[in-house]
Motif scaffolding. Structure first.
Motif, PDB file in Angstrom:
ATOM      1  N   LYS A  44       0.858  -1.184   0.000  1.00  0.00           N
ATOM      2  CA  LYS A  44       0.000   0.000   0.000  1.00  0.00           C
ATOM      3  C   LYS A  44       0.893   1.232   0.000  1.00  0.00           C
ATOM      4  N   ILE A  45       0.630   2.144  -0.934  1.00  0.00           N
ATOM      5  CA  ILE A  45       1.428   3.369  -1.029  1.00  0.00           C
ATOM      6  C   ILE A  45       0.531   4.566  -0.722  1.00  0.00           C
ATOM      7  N   PRO A  46       1.137   5.673  -0.307  1.00  0.00           N
ATOM      8  CA  PRO A  46       0.326   6.870  -0.052  1.00  0.00           C
ATOM      9  C   PRO A  46      -0.326   7.372  -1.337  1.00  0.00           C
ATOM     10  N   ASN A  47      -1.501   7.976  -1.203  1.00  0.00           N
ATOM     11  CA  ASN A  47      -2.200   8.546  -2.348  1.00  0.00           C
ATOM     12  C   ASN A  47      -1.407   9.748  -2.854  1.00  0.00           C
ATOM     13  N   PRO A  48      -0.932   9.726  -4.100  1.00  0.00           N
ATOM     14  CA  PRO A  48      -0.122  10.845  -4.611  1.00  0.00           C
ATOM     15  C   PRO A  48      -0.924  12.134  -4.782  1.00  0.00           C
ATOM     16  N   PHE A  49      -2.259  12.057  -4.694  1.00  0.00           N
ATOM     17  CA  PHE A  49      -3.086  13.237  -4.886  1.00  0.00           C
ATOM     18  C   PHE A  49      -3.504  13.890  -3.573  1.00  0.00           C
ATOM     19  N   ASP A  50      -3.118  13.300  -2.441  1.00  0.00           N
ATOM     20  CA  ASP A  50      -3.395  13.934  -1.153  1.00  0.00           C
ATOM     21  C   ASP A  50      -2.494  15.161  -0.989  1.00  0.00           C
ATOM     22  N   ASN A  51      -3.008  16.171  -0.354  1.00  0.00           N
ATOM     23  CA  ASN A  51      -2.243  17.378  -0.013  1.00  0.00           C
ATOM     24  C   ASN A  51      -1.716  18.151  -1.219  1.00  0.00           C
ATOM     25  N   ILE A  52      -2.399  18.068  -2.348  1.00  0.00           N
ATOM     26  CA  ILE A  52      -2.024  18.877  -3.508  1.00  0.00           C
ATOM     27  C   ILE A  52      -2.866  20.147  -3.465  1.00  0.00           C
ATOM     28  N   GLU A  53      -2.230  21.296  -3.726  1.00  0.00           N
ATOM     29  CA  GLU A  53      -2.997  22.538  -3.698  1.00  0.00           C
ATOM     30  C   GLU A  53      -4.038  22.528  -4.803  1.00  0.00           C
ATOM     31  N   PRO A  54      -5.197  23.089  -4.534  1.00  0.00           N
ATOM     32  CA  PRO A  54      -6.272  23.081  -5.535  1.00  0.00           C
ATOM     33  C   PRO A  54      -5.872  23.815  -6.812  1.00  0.00           C
ATOM     34  N   PHE A  55      -6.354  23.325  -7.932  1.00  0.00           N
ATOM     35  CA  PHE A  55      -6.106  23.955  -9.224  1.00  0.00           C
ATOM     36  C   PHE A  55      -7.130  25.074  -9.405  1.00  0.00           C
ATOM     37  N   ILE A  56      -6.634  26.281  -9.433  1.00  0.00           N
ATOM     38  CA  ILE A  56      -7.519  27.448  -9.581  1.00  0.00           C
ATOM     39  C   ILE A  56      -7.200  28.092 -10.915  1.00  0.00           C
ATOM     40  N   ILE A  57      -8.161  28.113 -11.808  1.00  0.00           N
ATOM     41  CA  ILE A  57      -7.934  28.605 -13.167  1.00  0.00           C
ATOM     42  C   ILE A  57      -7.509  30.077 -13.183  1.00  0.00           C
ATOM     43  N   ASP A  58      -8.011  30.889 -12.269  1.00  0.00           N
ATOM     44  CA  ASP A  58      -7.667  32.313 -12.265  1.00  0.00           C
ATOM     45  C   ASP A  58      -6.182  32.538 -12.025  1.00  0.00           C
ATOM     46  N   ASN A  59      -5.570  31.754 -11.144  1.00  0.00           N
ATOM     47  CA  ASN A  59      -4.157  31.959 -10.819  1.00  0.00           C
ATOM     48  C   ASN A  59      -3.213  31.347 -11.851  1.00  0.00           C
ATOM     49  N   HIS A  60      -3.591  30.241 -12.447  1.00  0.00           N
ATOM     50  CA  HIS A  60      -2.689  29.518 -13.320  1.00  0.00           C
ATOM     51  C   HIS A  60      -2.707  30.014 -14.772  1.00  0.00           C
ATOM     52  N   PHE A  61      -3.724  30.739 -15.164  1.00  0.00           N
ATOM     53  CA  PHE A  61      -3.820  31.184 -16.547  1.00  0.00           C
ATOM     54  C   PHE A  61      -3.884  32.707 -16.660  1.00  0.00           C
ATOM     55  N   GLU A  62      -3.304  33.392 -15.705  1.00  0.00           N
ATOM     56  CA  GLU A  62      -3.286  34.860 -15.749  1.00  0.00           C
ATOM     57  C   GLU A  62      -2.540  35.320 -17.002  1.00  0.00           C
ATOM     58  N   GLY A  63      -3.107  36.224 -17.740  1.00  0.00           N
ATOM     59  CA  GLY A  63      -2.462  36.779 -18.924  1.00  0.00           C
ATOM     60  C   GLY A  63      -2.644  35.961 -20.182  1.00  0.00           C
ATOM     61  N   VAL A  64      -3.334  34.831 -20.144  1.00  0.00           N
ATOM     62  CA  VAL A  64      -3.555  34.030 -21.336  1.00  0.00           C
ATOM     63  C   VAL A  64      -4.668  34.655 -22.159  1.00  0.00           C
ATOM     64  N   VAL A  65      -4.427  34.821 -23.447  1.00  0.00           N
ATOM     65  CA  VAL A  65      -5.394  35.440 -24.330  1.00  0.00           C
ATOM     66  C   VAL A  65      -6.178  34.320 -25.025  1.00  0.00           C
ATOM     67  N   LEU A  66      -7.517  34.399 -24.962  1.00  0.00           N
ATOM     68  CA  LEU A  66      -8.359  33.387 -25.594  1.00  0.00           C
ATOM     69  C   LEU A  66      -8.500  33.681 -27.084  1.00  0.00           C
ATOM     70  N   LEU A  67      -8.716  32.624 -27.866  1.00  0.00           N
ATOM     71  CA  LEU A  67      -8.963  32.795 -29.299  1.00  0.00           C
ATOM     72  C   LEU A  67     -10.392  33.310 -29.486  1.00  0.00           C
ATOM     73  N   ASP A  68     -10.727  33.769 -30.688  1.00  0.00           N
ATOM     74  CA  ASP A  68     -12.039  34.344 -30.974  1.00  0.00           C
ATOM     75  C   ASP A  68     -13.186  33.371 -30.660  1.00  0.00           C
ATOM     76  N   ASN A  69     -12.993  32.070 -30.880  1.00  0.00           N
ATOM     77  CA  ASN A  69     -14.077  31.114 -30.702  1.00  0.00           C
ATOM     78  C   ASN A  69     -14.080  30.483 -29.294  1.00  0.00           C
ATOM     79  N   GLU A  70     -13.275  30.974 -28.370  1.00  0.00           N
ATOM     80  CA  GLU A  70     -13.225  30.450 -27.009  1.00  0.00           C
ATOM     81  C   GLU A  70     -13.819  31.449 -26.042  1.00  0.00           C
ATOM     82  N   GLY A  71     -14.330  30.955 -24.944  1.00  0.00           N
ATOM     83  CA  GLY A  71     -14.745  31.826 -23.875  1.00  0.00           C
ATOM     84  C   GLY A  71     -16.186  31.983 -23.798  1.00  0.00           C
TER      85      GLY A  71
END
Length: 71
Positions: A44-71
């Protein structure tokens, strides 16, 4: 090759693991029955997904420009 037998312990069956396999004394295993009734003990091994910081789209994609057909 080692040979072991099952023995009844309470309402369960037990199999002794030979000492020469050098398994830690308090090691925990996942047990399941595989193909052709092979019994598999997987450490039995520890769960590799325990204690991972949440994925927040606002922080990780700051400054990314969307294409015309996205959003």
């Amino acid at each position: 090759m080692n040979s072991v037998k099952t023995r009844k312990v309470g309402n369960s069956l037990a199999i002794t693991i030979p000492k020469d396999l050098n398994i830690e004394e308090v090691k925990e295993f996942i047990v399941y029955k595989g193909v052709n009734n092979v019994i598999v003990l997987a450490p039995k091994i520890p769960n590799p997904f325990d204690n991972i910081e949440p994925f927040i789209i606002d922080n990780h994609f700051e400054g990314v420009v969307l294409l015309d057909n996205e959003g």
